[in-house]
Design an enzyme around this catalytic site. Structure first.
Site, PDB file in Angstrom:
ATOM      1  N   ILE A  14     -21.651 -19.066 -97.152  1.00 24.66           N
ATOM      2  CA  ILE A  14     -21.803 -19.353 -98.583  1.00 24.66           C
ATOM      3  C   ILE A  14     -22.158 -20.814 -98.821  1.00 24.66           C
ATOM      4  CG2 ILE A  14     -19.396 -19.912 -99.133  1.00 24.66           C
ATOM      5  CD1 ILE A  14     -21.999 -17.904-101.217  1.00 24.66           C
ATOM      6  N   LYS A  90     -13.514 -18.825-103.935  1.00 22.29           N
ATOM      7  CA  LYS A  90     -12.593 -17.707-104.125  1.00 22.29           C
ATOM      8  C   LYS A  90     -12.410 -16.959-102.805  1.00 22.29           C
ATOM      9  CE  LYS A  90     -14.424 -14.418-103.613  1.00 22.29           C
ATOM     10  NZ  LYS A  90     -14.998 -13.808-102.354  1.00 22.29           N
ATOM     11  N   ASP A 168     -12.212  -9.083-101.036  1.00 27.97           N
ATOM     12  CA  ASP A 168     -12.932 -10.365-101.027  1.00 27.97           C
ATOM     13  C   ASP A 168     -14.118 -10.313-101.985  1.00 27.97           C
ATOM     14  OD1 ASP A 168     -15.338 -12.007 -99.635  1.00 27.97           O
ATOM     15  OD2 ASP A 168     -13.447 -13.074 -99.498  1.00 27.97           O
TER      16      ASP A 168
HETATM   17  N1  LIG Z   1     -20.309 -14.536 -97.575  1.00 27.15           N
HETATM   18  C1  LIG Z   1     -20.563 -14.469 -98.875  1.00 27.15           C
HETATM   19  O1  LIG Z   1     -21.538 -13.821 -99.315  1.00 27.15           O
HETATM   20  C2  LIG Z   1     -19.664 -15.169 -99.849  1.00 27.15           C
HETATM   21  C3  LIG Z   1     -18.466 -15.784 -99.449  1.00 27.15           C
HETATM   22  N2  LIG Z   1     -17.678 -16.410-100.394  1.00 27.15           N
HETATM   23  C4  LIG Z   1     -16.370 -16.979-100.043  1.00 27.15           C
HETATM   24  O2  LIG Z   1     -16.569 -18.186 -99.303  1.00 27.15           O
HETATM   25  C5  LIG Z   1     -15.563 -18.342 -98.326  1.00 27.15           C
HETATM   26  C6  LIG Z   1     -16.238 -18.490 -96.968  1.00 27.15           C
HETATM   27  O3  LIG Z   1     -16.982 -17.328 -96.745  1.00 27.15           O
HETATM   28  P1  LIG Z   1     -18.243 -17.365 -95.736  1.00 27.15           P
HETATM   29  O4  LIG Z   1     -19.056 -18.583 -95.984  1.00 27.15           O
HETATM   30  O5  LIG Z   1     -18.910 -16.041 -95.825  1.00 27.15           O
HETATM   31  O6  LIG Z   1     -17.479 -17.497 -94.336  1.00 27.15           O
HETATM   32  P2  LIG Z   1     -18.024 -18.050 -92.947  1.00 27.15           P
HETATM   33  O7  LIG Z   1     -17.111 -17.517 -91.907  1.00 27.15           O
HETATM   34  O8  LIG Z   1     -19.505 -17.811 -92.839  1.00 27.15           O
HETATM   35  O9  LIG Z   1     -17.847 -19.656 -93.068  1.00 27.15           O
HETATM   36  C7  LIG Z   1     -16.597 -20.279 -92.945  1.00 27.15           C
HETATM   37  C8  LIG Z   1     -16.860 -21.644 -92.336  1.00 27.15           C
HETATM   38  O10 LIG Z   1     -15.634 -22.395 -92.344  1.00 27.15           O
HETATM   39  C9  LIG Z   1     -15.543 -23.078 -91.114  1.00 27.15           C
HETATM   40  N3  LIG Z   1     -14.129 -23.374 -90.910  1.00 27.15           N
HETATM   41  C10 LIG Z   1     -13.121 -22.497 -90.722  1.00 27.15           C
HETATM   42  N4  LIG Z   1     -11.937 -23.156 -90.621  1.00 27.15           N
HETATM   43  C11 LIG Z   1     -12.239 -24.482 -90.764  1.00 27.15           C
HETATM   44  C12 LIG Z   1     -11.463 -25.679 -90.752  1.00 27.15           C
HETATM   45  N5  LIG Z   1     -10.126 -25.649 -90.574  1.00 27.15           N
HETATM   46  N6  LIG Z   1     -12.089 -26.868 -90.936  1.00 27.15           N
HETATM   47  C13 LIG Z   1     -13.423 -26.916 -91.102  1.00 27.15           C
HETATM   48  N7  LIG Z   1     -14.228 -25.817 -91.129  1.00 27.15           N
HETATM   49  C14 LIG Z   1     -13.623 -24.617 -90.955  1.00 27.15           C
HETATM   50  C15 LIG Z   1     -16.151 -22.156 -90.073  1.00 27.15           C
HETATM   51  O11 LIG Z   1     -16.583 -22.886 -88.961  1.00 27.15           O
HETATM   52  C16 LIG Z   1     -17.333 -21.581 -90.876  1.00 27.15           C
HETATM   53  O12 LIG Z   1     -18.471 -22.390 -90.718  1.00 27.15           O
HETATM   54  C17 LIG Z   1     -14.658 -17.095 -98.421  1.00 27.15           C
HETATM   55  O13 LIG Z   1     -13.515 -17.411 -99.175  1.00 27.15           O
HETATM   56  C18 LIG Z   1     -15.532 -16.085 -99.177  1.00 27.15           C
HETATM   57  O14 LIG Z   1     -14.741 -15.215 -99.985  1.00 27.15           O
HETATM   58  C19 LIG Z   1     -18.068 -16.516-101.713  1.00 27.15           C
HETATM   59  C20 LIG Z   1     -19.254 -15.956-102.134  1.00 27.15           C
HETATM   60  C21 LIG Z   1     -20.087 -15.181-101.254  1.00 27.15           C
HETATM   61  O1  LIG Z   2     -17.799 -13.589-103.095  1.00 22.69           O
HETATM   62  C1  LIG Z   2     -18.429 -12.758-102.510  1.00 22.69           C
HETATM   63  O2  LIG Z   2     -19.644 -12.242-102.961  1.00 22.69           O
HETATM   64  C2  LIG Z   2     -20.003 -11.153-102.092  1.00 22.69           C
HETATM   65  C3  LIG Z   2     -21.506 -11.123-101.973  1.00 22.69           C
HETATM   66  O3  LIG Z   2     -21.926 -12.401-101.555  1.00 22.69           O
HETATM   67  C4  LIG Z   2     -22.148 -10.828-103.324  1.00 22.69           C
HETATM   68  O4  LIG Z   2     -21.392  -9.938-104.036  1.00 22.69           O
HETATM   69  C5  LIG Z   2     -19.255 -11.412-100.792  1.00 22.69           C
HETATM   70  O5  LIG Z   2     -18.920 -10.215-100.132  1.00 22.69           O
HETATM   71  C6  LIG Z   2     -17.995 -12.076-101.291  1.00 22.69           C
HETATM   72  O6  LIG Z   2     -17.423 -12.951-100.340  1.00 22.69           O
END
Ligand SMILES: NC(=O)C1=CN([C@@H]2O[C@H](COP(=O)(O)OP(=O)(O)OC[C@H]3O[C@@H](n4cnc5c(N)ncnc54)[C@H](O)[C@@H]3O)[C@@H](O)[C@H]2O)C=CC1
Ligand SMILES: O=C1O[C@@H]([C@H](O)CO)[C@H](O)[C@H]1O
Length: 308
Positions: A14, A90, A168
């Site tokens: 993200i 979030k 999530d």
């Molecule tokens: N994947 C998606 O489409 C979306 C995700 N999110 C939210 O964003 C958050 C992250 O999700 P993603 O980006 O998908 O996960 P991800 O697993 O791709 O990225 C997490 C990052 O955090 C880093 N990390 C973990 N622990 C760490 C620490 N202690 N110090 C520094 N870096 C650390 C990891 O190396 C990784 O690069 C979640 O809470 C998720 O709900 C929100 C909107 C969309």
């Molecule tokens: O916050 C989030 O949005 C979705 C997705 O990126 C769009 O709905 C993802 O599963 C969740 O972490």
């Protein structure tokens, strides 16, 4: 006016997809450092930990957190103790108690904090809220279905305790519902379908209501395939409002309505900028409370194992 010097923790999906582009498009912010455990971010100083960034990195005014929810509490506490403004993806934390503690610590530190419920900033949300404000609510149907393999490829954390599983993405729908509906929602019942090799659900059915007995139903599915369904339909005595595509599209009685042209994360960072300028915070716990209550009262049904 000097830009707000921003650090970012967790340069993952993200952060790459949304946060860094939104930051770079807003001249009120300057991304100056990243702390991450994965691939580094080009064009800024990179550090292995937030502690190292705070100790040895360039001066920062604020920190954006894009790490998984597990362990995020201690990281945000560290930034608050250093007097930084915080923007938190979030869900804000892995537990409601941690999120409540952060609310208190933001107030004690006198900085600005934002729990970034990004779906509340979708283009159709404010127009929907305005329309609903003068209508008589009858029922709400939420369908939030997407493919975890598309949006969280290889992310084991989402299936571990604190990772929330299908909640999530589902919490985004709850963040919209709690923003649009006038009364506080509560969970009446829930069914959580948990793969027998996971700690969190891959699908869920939730029944909610409010003090006026509004009927609110939600169907969440994380194994839905590539044709996402992110819709909220609100039936009123005066007509039916429908949000589609996560709130990007708004229709009333089937007629498409004009919506904002601003993207979710551009609006998130504009709001964060405003909060810092106003020495204010926006730290809503409602969506996380509904998820916690779904886990409290939810019946569990074991389903086939999930493999990424
Ligand atoms: N994947 C998606 O489409 C979306 C995700 N999110 C939210 O964003 C958050 C992250 O999700 P993603 O980006 O998908 O996960 P991800 O697993 O791709 O990225 C997490 C990052 O955090 C880093 N990390 C973990 N622990 C760490 C620490 N202690 N110090 C520094 N870096 C650390 C990891 O190396 C990784 O690069 C979640 O809470 C998720 O709900 C929100 C909107 C969309
Ligand atoms: O916050 C989030 O949005 C979705 C997705 O990126 C769009 O709905 C993802 O599963 C969740 O972490």
């Amino acid at each position: 006016m000097q830009p707000i010097r921003l650090g970012l923790v967790g340069y993952g999906k993200i952060a790459q997809d949304q946060h860094v582009p939104a930051i770079n498009a807003n001249p009120a912010f300057q991304l100056v450092a990243v702390a991450t455990q994965g691939q580094p971010c080009a064009g800024v100083e990179n550090f292995q930990s937030l502690g190292e960034l705070l100790e040895n990195g360039p001066p920062v005014d604020a920190i954006a957190f894009c790490t998984p929810p597990q362990g995020r509490f201690a990281l945000v506490q560290q930034a608050l103790a250093a007097g930084k403004h915080v923007l938190v993806e979030k869900p804000p934390c892995a537990t409601l108690g941690e999120a409540m503690a952060l609310v208190n610590q933001v107030a004690e530190q006198g900085v600005s904090g934002l729990f970034a419920w990004h779906s509340r900033y979708a283009p159709g949300i404010e127009a929907a809220r305005d329309w609903l404000a003068t209508r008589t609510l009858q029922s709400v149907q939420i369908d939030w279905k997407e493919d975890v393999r598309k949006w969280h490829p290889g992310q084991a954390w989402i299936w571990q305790p604190g990772g929330l599983g299908v909640f999530d993405p589902g919490i985004n729908a709850l963040s919209i519902a709690t923003h649009l509906l006038p009364l506080s929602l509560f969970v009446e019942s829930a069914e959580l379908r948990v793969p027998d090799n996971c700690q969190s659900p891959i699908a869920a059915s939730i029944k909610m209501s409010d003090a006026r007995h509004l009927d609110v139903r939600a169907e969440f599915d994380f194994d839905h395939g590539h044709d996402e369904l992110w819709s909220i339909e609100i039936r009123c005595a005066e007509g039916t409002l429908r949000l589609d595509n996560g709130g990007a599209l708004l229709s009333i009685d089937g007629v498409r309505q004009a919506v904002s042209e601003e993207g979710e994360y551009a609006a998130v960072y504009r709001h964060f900028q405003q909060l810092i300028g106003d020495k204010a915070s926006d730290l809503d716990l409602q969506p996380l409370r509904l998820v916690a209550d779904s886990f409290f009262v939810g019946s569990r049904a074991l389903v086939e194992p999930f493999y990424d």
